[in-house]
Design a protein around this motif. Structure first.
Motif, PDB file in Angstrom:
ATOM      1  N   LEU A  78       6.463   4.314  -7.919  1.00 63.73           N
ATOM      2  CA  LEU A  78       5.367   4.689  -8.827  1.00 63.73           C
ATOM      3  C   LEU A  78       5.481   6.156  -9.248  1.00 63.73           C
ATOM      4  CD1 LEU A  78       2.279   2.810  -7.314  1.00 63.73           C
ATOM      5  CD2 LEU A  78       3.319   2.444  -9.552  1.00 63.73           C
ATOM      6  N   VAL A  79       5.935   7.005  -8.328  1.00 66.53           N
ATOM      7  CA  VAL A  79       6.101   8.433  -8.667  1.00 66.53           C
ATOM      8  C   VAL A  79       7.104   8.569  -9.823  1.00 66.53           C
ATOM      9  CG1 VAL A  79       7.030  10.639  -7.813  1.00 66.53           C
ATOM     10  CG2 VAL A  79       5.360   9.372  -6.453  1.00 66.53           C
ATOM     11  N   LYS A  80       8.148   7.727  -9.795  1.00 70.00           N
ATOM     12  CA  LYS A  80       9.130   7.772 -10.889  1.00 70.00           C
ATOM     13  C   LYS A  80       8.476   7.447 -12.226  1.00 70.00           C
ATOM     14  CE  LYS A  80      12.865   6.392  -7.861  1.00 70.00           C
ATOM     15  NZ  LYS A  80      13.261   5.142  -7.218  1.00 70.00           N
ATOM     16  N   GLU A  81       7.381   6.678 -12.175  1.00 70.34           N
ATOM     17  CA  GLU A  81       6.646   6.312 -13.409  1.00 70.34           C
ATOM     18  C   GLU A  81       5.478   7.288 -13.645  1.00 70.34           C
ATOM     19  OE1 GLU A  81       7.215   3.532 -15.329  1.00 70.34           O
ATOM     20  OE2 GLU A  81       8.546   2.319 -14.061  1.00 70.34           O
ATOM     21  N   LYS A  82       5.472   8.373 -12.888  1.00 74.07           N
ATOM     22  CA  LYS A  82       4.437   9.424 -12.992  1.00 74.07           C
ATOM     23  C   LYS A  82       3.052   8.940 -12.559  1.00 74.07           C
ATOM     24  CE  LYS A  82       6.497  11.716 -17.022  1.00 74.07           C
ATOM     25  NZ  LYS A  82       6.152  12.357 -18.259  1.00 74.07           N
ATOM     26  N   ILE A  83       3.043   7.996 -11.632  1.00 76.84           N
ATOM     27  CA  ILE A  83       1.755   7.517 -11.109  1.00 76.84           C
ATOM     28  C   ILE A  83       1.686   7.847  -9.615  1.00 76.84           C
ATOM     29  CG2 ILE A  83       0.331   5.464 -10.641  1.00 76.84           C
ATOM     30  CD1 ILE A  83       1.648   4.216 -13.148  1.00 76.84           C
ATOM     31  N   HIS A  84       0.647   8.585  -9.224  1.00 79.92           N
ATOM     32  CA  HIS A  84       0.527   8.998  -7.818  1.00 79.92           C
ATOM     33  C   HIS A  84      -0.667   8.319  -7.157  1.00 79.92           C
ATOM     34  CE1 HIS A  84       3.423  12.443  -7.904  1.00 79.92           C
ATOM     35  NE2 HIS A  84       3.362  12.082  -9.173  1.00 79.92           N
ATOM     36  N   ILE A  85      -0.371   7.523  -6.142  1.00 76.97           N
ATOM     37  CA  ILE A  85      -1.406   6.867  -5.340  1.00 76.97           C
ATOM     38  C   ILE A  85      -1.142   7.242  -3.872  1.00 76.97           C
ATOM     39  CG2 ILE A  85      -1.955   4.939  -6.887  1.00 76.97           C
ATOM     40  CD1 ILE A  85       0.580   4.525  -4.149  1.00 76.97           C
ATOM     41  N   ILE A  86      -1.939   6.700  -2.934  1.00 76.00           N
ATOM     42  CA  ILE A  86      -1.698   7.021  -1.520  1.00 76.00           C
ATOM     43  C   ILE A  86      -1.170   5.790  -0.777  1.00 76.00           C
ATOM     44  CG2 ILE A  86      -2.801   7.748   0.650  1.00 76.00           C
ATOM     45  CD1 ILE A  86      -2.802  10.040  -1.303  1.00 76.00           C
ATOM     46  N   PRO A  87       0.053   5.907  -0.213  1.00 77.80           N
ATOM     47  CA  PRO A  87       0.535   4.794   0.626  1.00 77.80           C
ATOM     48  C   PRO A  87      -0.175   4.838   1.975  1.00 77.80           C
ATOM     49  CG  PRO A  87       2.157   6.575   0.560  1.00 77.80           C
ATOM     50  CD  PRO A  87       0.995   7.024  -0.275  1.00 77.80           C
ATOM     51  N   MET A  88      -0.654   3.693   2.452  1.00 80.34           N
ATOM     52  CA  MET A  88      -1.338   3.645   3.741  1.00 80.34           C
ATOM     53  C   MET A  88      -0.727   2.507   4.555  1.00 80.34           C
ATOM     54  SD  MET A  88      -5.269   4.232   2.592  1.00 80.34           S
ATOM     55  CE  MET A  88      -5.909   5.582   3.531  1.00 80.34           C
ATOM     56  N   ASP A  89      -1.332   2.216   5.694  1.00 78.64           N
ATOM     57  CA  ASP A  89      -0.811   1.152   6.529  1.00 78.64           C
ATOM     58  C   ASP A  89      -1.023  -0.200   5.837  1.00 78.64           C
ATOM     59  OD1 ASP A  89       0.328   0.154   8.774  1.00 78.64           O
ATOM     60  OD2 ASP A  89      -1.568  -0.009   9.886  1.00 78.64           O
ATOM     61  N   LYS A  90       0.043  -0.874   5.451  1.00 78.05           N
ATOM     62  CA  LYS A  90       0.000  -2.213   4.832  1.00 78.05           C
ATOM     63  C   LYS A  90      -0.740  -2.275   3.497  1.00 78.05           C
ATOM     64  CE  LYS A  90       0.694  -5.095   8.827  1.00 78.05           C
ATOM     65  NZ  LYS A  90       0.050  -4.913  10.078  1.00 78.05           N
ATOM     66  N   CYS A  91      -0.928  -1.144   2.848  1.00 80.79           N
ATOM     67  CA  CYS A  91      -1.576  -1.178   1.527  1.00 80.79           C
ATOM     68  C   CYS A  91      -1.316   0.142   0.795  1.00 80.79           C
ATOM     69  CB  CYS A  91      -3.089  -1.404   1.657  1.00 80.79           C
ATOM     70  SG  CYS A  91      -3.975  -0.063   2.438  1.00 80.79           S
ATOM     71  N   ILE A  92      -1.651   0.146  -0.484  1.00 85.81           N
ATOM     72  CA  ILE A  92      -1.703   1.425  -1.201  1.00 85.81           C
ATOM     73  C   ILE A  92      -3.147   1.624  -1.660  1.00 85.81           C
ATOM     74  CG2 ILE A  92       0.719   1.459  -1.961  1.00 85.81           C
ATOM     75  CD1 ILE A  92      -0.360   0.513  -4.755  1.00 85.81           C
ATOM     76  N   ARG A  93      -3.565   2.896  -1.708  1.00 84.57           N
ATOM     77  CA  ARG A  93      -4.934   3.192  -2.124  1.00 84.57           C
ATOM     78  C   ARG A  93      -4.928   3.822  -3.514  1.00 84.57           C
ATOM     79  NH1 ARG A  93      -8.672   7.916   0.400  1.00 84.57           N
ATOM     80  NH2 ARG A  93      -7.649   9.074  -1.278  1.00 84.57           N
ATOM     81  N   VAL A  94      -5.721   3.239  -4.392  1.00 80.91           N
ATOM     82  CA  VAL A  94      -5.907   3.798  -5.736  1.00 80.91           C
ATOM     83  C   VAL A  94      -7.261   4.512  -5.746  1.00 80.91           C
ATOM     84  CG1 VAL A  94      -6.316   3.191  -8.165  1.00 80.91           C
ATOM     85  CG2 VAL A  94      -4.571   1.972  -6.850  1.00 80.91           C
TER      86      VAL A  94
END
Ligand code: PLP
Length: 410
Positions: free
Chosen positions: A369-385
């Motif tokens: 996602l960073v390569k697509e210029k989108i920054h979210i938070i990776p967490m345990d077994k999920c990503i947080r938007v």
């Protein structure tokens, strides 16, 4: 040079580290989407500031802004908070509750662990959670056990909490449970009234053999629920049913409800049927506050109490907070509609700043996602938007990309 236990101390919080990377990249390139920060931003990308807060700020005296405050908070603030939190149920709780000011909800959580768990004890934390709970427990030489937040239907998993609590009861003389409700961070789940009712039955049941039971109710996002007035406050009303050796601690955050993130203002509110429990609460938490940070900012406390205790300002503030909840709701509805369109599965989101997408490869998804210029938070077994920090236009752009990358790593 570090003492033994401090050798392991390293703030590995993704939220802070990845948030500052995203912030820096966005300052260099505005097309970067920074969906990491737990603060409210308007549709034009500016930090949302309450007009009502600014109005009070201009009218405060130097004394009200800068003088030292009492460690437990000033009387006006304590009273104002009870009014704000309990609303229509104020009369019911005014003598069954006690307020101790803290720097943000963080201070309230930290004192709760310090004073209601022994060294070596474990707290019960939800499986999806704000990671700082763990750090605070480590700081106190305490541990944790996780209960599954959701059952197979995506509802509050009371059965698993019950199982873990009874297991823990075999090894320690007290049970401390943390819930974050409504608008749970990171999932955005809000418990239904029936779930609350059943939780209170469990607390009473756990305490029936004399075990001390403490519920730490982190309500940092209380005022961002879709229907904050009626639903949340009637959930709080149910605390009138707790038994004598159950203590409820509400951890209030002025950061979120009043947009005072950097000012560090909050409170812990103890609710108990037993006057002696409330007296002890006040005494021990005052001691801990004095030893950790001495006192909470007078400026923060006065901003909040002036608003709550002045009818006109309160009216203006409520309109503003409703605007914010509606904006979050609009963003969430757009995200959910696009998620359906692109076949993207979300965990059970109801309201608030954050939503989560399950994945077994959060870091790989993050990097793509960073390569697509989108920054979210990776967490345990999920990503947080983080919905609070992105605009509708950005949501339009990001959901299809997230769906594609999640699929790639499934
Ligand atoms: N609880 C949760 C779930 C949070 O997300 C936060 C902040 O992000 C806090 C508590 C504490 O916030 P503060 O200390 O700024 O009030």
């Amino acid at each position: 040079m570090l003492a033994k236990r401090s050798l392991e101390k390293e703030d590995k919080s993704n939220i802070i580290t990845l948030g500052s990377i995203a912030k820096k990249l966005k300052s260099e390139d505005p097309s970067v989407i920074n969906s990491t920060i737990g603060m409210m931003y308007d549709e034009d990308g500016k930090l949302f500031v309450f007009d009502s807060i600014n109005k009070v700020l201009n009218d405060l005296s130097n004394e009200e802004k800068f003088a030292y405050a009492p460690t437990e908070g000033n009387k006006e603030y304590q009273e104002a908070l009870k009014k704000w939190l309990f609303k229509g149920h104020y009369d019911l709780f005014k003598n069954q509750s006690i307020v101790s000011a803290t720097p943000g909800g963080s201070g309230a959580l930290s004192n709760s662990f310090s004073n209601y768990l022994n060294s070596g004890d474990k707290a019960l934390l939800p499986s999806y959670m704000w990671g700082n709970y763990k750090q605070m427990l480590y700081e106190n030489n305490q541990g944790y056990v996780c209960y599954e937040l959701f059952d197979e239907y995506g509802c509050f998993n009371l059965e698993d909490l019950k199982k873990k609590a009874y297991e823990l009861k075999r090894t320690q003389d007290r049970i401390l449970i943390v819930i974050n409700d409504p608008c749970q961070n990171p999932t955005g789940y809000s418990m239904r009234q029936s779930e609350f009712r059943n939780l209170i039955v469990l607390l009473n049941e756990l305490s029936s053999d004399g075990t001390n039971v403490i519920l730490v109710h982190d309500l940092a996002y209380l005022d961002f629920d879709v229907n904050p007035y009626f639903v949340n406050r009637s959930n709080l009303e149910l605390y009138d049913n707790i038994k004598d050796n159950v203590l409820v601690i509400l951890a209030f955050s002025g950061s979120k409800s009043f947009g005072l993130y950097g000012l560090r203002v909050g409170a812990m509110v103890g609710i108990s049927k037993d006057e002696k429990v409330l007296e002890e609460f006040s005494r021990a938490n005052k001691f801990s506050s004095r030893s950790k940070w001495s006192n909470t900012t007078n400026l923060g406390m006065n901003l909040i109490s002036k608003i709550i205790l002045d009818e006109k300002l309160l009216d203006k503030y409520i309109k503003e907070i409703n605007y914010v909840s509606n904006l979050l709701n609009d963003r969430a509805n757009l995200f959910k509609a696009l998620a359906i369109k692109y076949n993207l599965h979300l965990l059970n989101y109801k309201s608030g700043f954050f939503l989560t997408i399950p994945t077994n490869h959060p870091w790989e998804v993050y990097e793509d996602l960073v390569k697509e210029k989108i920054h979210i938070i990776p967490m345990d077994k999920c990503i947080r938007v983080t919905l609070s920090s992105i605009s509708m236009v950005e949501i339009e752009r990001m959901v299809e990309v997230i769906a594609r990358i999640i699929k790639l790593h499934s």
